[in-house]
Design an enzyme around this catalytic site. Structure first.
Site, PDB file in Angstrom:
ATOM      1  N   ASP A 119       1.257  -0.858  -0.038  1.00 18.04           N
ATOM      2  CA  ASP A 119       0.229  -0.284   0.148  1.00 18.04           C
ATOM      3  C   ASP A 119       0.918   1.171  -0.218  1.00 18.04           C
ATOM      4  OD1 ASP A 119      -2.803  -1.274  -0.078  1.00 18.04           O
ATOM      5  OD2 ASP A 119      -2.215  -1.271   1.848  1.00 18.04           O
ATOM      6  N   ASP A 181      -5.318  -3.759  -6.511  1.00 15.53           N
ATOM      7  CA  ASP A 181      -5.582  -1.968  -6.262  1.00 15.53           C
ATOM      8  C   ASP A 181      -4.452  -1.997  -5.828  1.00 15.53           C
ATOM      9  OD1 ASP A 181      -7.314  -4.197  -4.402  1.00 15.53           O
ATOM     10  OD2 ASP A 181      -7.264  -2.739  -2.453  1.00 15.53           O
TER      11      ASP A 181
HETATM   12  N1  GLY Z   1      -7.084  -0.970  -0.905  1.00 15.54           N
HETATM   13  C1  GLY Z   1      -8.526  -1.940   0.442  1.00 15.54           C
HETATM   14  C2  GLY Z   1      -9.802  -1.364  -0.947  1.00 15.54           C
HETATM   15  O1  GLY Z   1      -9.860  -0.874  -2.161  1.00 15.54           O
HETATM   16  O2  GLY Z   1     -10.924  -1.581  -0.171  1.00 15.54           O
END
Ligand code: GLY
Length: 408
Positions: A119, A181
Site C-alpha cells: 500500500d 488495488d
Molecule cells: N485497497 C482496499 C480497498 O479498496 O478497499
C-alpha cells in the site's frame, strides 16, 4: 453558410456546456473547501490537532470522523493529507498548506520502515506525491524515492509482480498474492524511475502491469480482486475475491482500481496496449452501471437494486475516465468525459454529498462488505478521488493539461 452556422451553433453548445461544467465544478470545490475546514475544526477540538491521527470514515448516521493512527498497517493514512493538498491547490490558502504539511510529515516514519505490504503508493503518493507536485520540497522527493525502493522489495522476479499482502501468505495460505488495488502503487514506481530513482523501478512496474493484464481478468474484462501465484515456479494458480461478492463477480472498486491503474500505465509508458485495455475495462464497467452511473458495491450481488452503492468506486472511475478522455481524440474520448461529468454531477447532488449531515465530502461508500465493515459510510478515499476528479475537470474546462508536472 449552412456549415458555418452549424459550426457556430456547435461551438456555442460546447462553450455553454463547458460553462455549465465550470459552474458545478467550482461550486463543488468550494463545498469541499468548506467541508475540509469543518473537518479541521473537528480535529482541533479543545486540545489541538493530533497530526498522527488520520480521518478514516464516518459510519452511516454518525456525524464525526473515526480517525486511525498513521501506522504502516493503516493503508488509508495518506488520503487526508492528499485531500488537504488538493484543497490547497484549489484555494492556495496558506493555512491549508500548513495543515497539509503537518499531516504529511506524520508519514515520514514510513521512509525508514521495511515494507509491511504493497500500500505504499496509496500512502505516499497521495501525501508526499501531491505535496512534492505542489511545493517541490526536496525532502518530499527523497521520501518518495525511498518508498519506491521499499515497494520494490516486494517484487518477485520469478512471478513478475509485487507481493501485495505478505501477511496473508501464512495467515490465509495464499502464496504470492497480488491484489488489483496494487495497480495504483505503480504510479510511484514510474515517477521514481523518471525522477532520479533506480531505472529498474520502471521495469518492475511494467512487468507487474503485464502480468496483471494477462492473469487477473475474466473473459468479460472484470477483474479478480486477488491473483495467486506459486512463489517458487512463478506460475499463476487462480483468481479469487477478497472484498467482492464472489470470485466471479465484478467488485466495483476493484474494477475502478484497474481502470485507473492501466490508464496511468499508458500515461507513463506511452504503450497503447494499456490504453486499449483500460478502455475495455471501462466499457465492461460502464455498460453495467445503473441509470445514475453510481455502481452498486458489487455488480453481481443478489438483491440489486436494494443494496448499497459505492460512491468511492464512482469517484475513482470518474477521475480515471477524465484522464483517459485526454488520450482519445475521438468520439469515444468525448463519451468517457461525458460519463465522468455525469458521475461527478450525481456525486455533487444532495443524494451523495454529506452537506450538513457530516463533514466528509460524500456519503454512501462501501469499504469491506464481506467483513461487514464501512457499509454505506463516508470514507476518506472516496473524498480524495472526488476532489481529484473535480480538479481534473476544472483543469480540462480551463484548457490546461492534466499532467504537465510529471507525465512522460
Ligand atoms: N485497497 C482496499 C480497498 O479498496 O478497499
Amino acid at each position: 453558410m449552412k456549415k458555418i452556422v452549424l459550426g457556430l451553433s456547435l461551438l456555442a453548445l460546447c462553450a455553454c456546456s463547458a460553462k455549465t461544467d465550470t459552474k458545478f465544478v467550482d461550486k463543488a470545490l468550494n463545498y469541499c473547501s468548506a467541508q475540509t475546514n469543518r473537518t479541521l475544526a473537528e480535529l482541533k477540538g479543545v486540545s489541538g490537532i493530533d497530526y498522527t491521527m488520520m480521518p478514516r470514515n464516518i459510519l452511516r448516521d454518525c456525524t464525526k470522523w473515526n480517525c486511525r493512527k498513521a501506522t504502516k498497517e493503516e493503508w488509508t493514512s495518506g488520503f487526508w493529507s492528499g485531500v488537504l493538498w488538493y484543497d490547497y491547490e484549489f484555494t492556495r490558502d496558506p493555512k491549508i498548506k500548513y495543515e497539509a504539511e503537518q499531516f504529511t510529515n506524520s508519514l515520514a516514519f514510513l521512509s525508514h520502515t521495511p515494507a509491511y505490504d504493497h500500500d505504499l503508493g496509496f500512502l505516499v503518493f497521495t501525501s508526499y506525491g501531491n505535496g512534492y507536485r505542489l511545493t517541490r520540497n526536496i525532502a518530499y522527493k527523497k521520501i518518495i524515492l525511498n518508498m519506491a525502493d521499499t515497494l520494490a522489495t516486494l517484487f518477485n522476479p520469478k512471478v513478475g509482480t509485487i507481493l501485495s499482502w505478505p501477511r496473508e501468505v501464512k495467515a490465509k495460505g495464499w502464496p504470492h498474492n497480488t491484489i488489483i488495488d496494487n495497480m495504483i502503487n505503480l504510479e510511484m514506481l514510474f515517477w521514481a524511475a523518471k525522477n532520479g530513482g533506480n531505472k529498474r523501478l520502471y521495469d518492475i512496474a511494467v512487468s507487474h502491469a503485464d502480468h496483471t493484464m494477462k492473469y487477473q481478468f475474466k473473459p468479460d474484462y472484470s477483474c479478480y480482486h486477488v491473483a495467486l501465484y506459486d512463489t517458487v515456479s512463478g506460475k499463476f494458480i487462480k483468481g479469487i475475491t477478497h472484498q467482492g461478492y464472489s470470485d466471479k463477480s465484478m467488485w466495483a472498486r476493484g474494477q475502478g482500481w484497474a481502470i485507473y491503474g492501466f490508464t496511468v500505465c499508458y500515461r507513463e509508458t506511452g504503450n497503447k496496449k494499456y490504453l486499449d485495455f483500460a478502455q475495455k475495462l471501462a466499457d465492461a464497467y460502464l455498460k453495467r452501471l445503473p441509470k445514475d452511473k453510481i455502481p452498486y458495491w458489487d455488480f453481481d450481488v443478489p438483491g440489486i437494486p436494494n443494496v448499497p452503492r459505492d460512491a468511492s468506486a464512482a469517484a475513482v472511475v470518474a477521475s480515471s475516465l477524465l484522464e483517459m478522455s485526454t488520450y482519445l481524440n475521438n468520439p469515444k474520448g468525448t463519451e468517457y468525459k461525458e460519463d465522468a461529468v455525469a458521475m461527478l454531477q450525481i456525486l455533487s447532488s444532495p443524494v451523495y454529498q454529506s452537506g450538513n449531515r457530516n463533514p466528509a465530502f460524500l456519503l454512501h461508500s462501501v469499504g469491506h462488505w464481506p467483513n461487514n465493515s464501512e457499509i454505506d459510510a463516508s470514507i476518506i478515499y472516496a473524498d480524495y478521488y472526488y476532489i481529484e476528479a473535480l480538479l481534473r475537470l476544472k483543469k480540462l474546462n480551463e484548457g490546461h493539461k492534466l499532467f504537465k508536472n510529471y507525465s512522460i
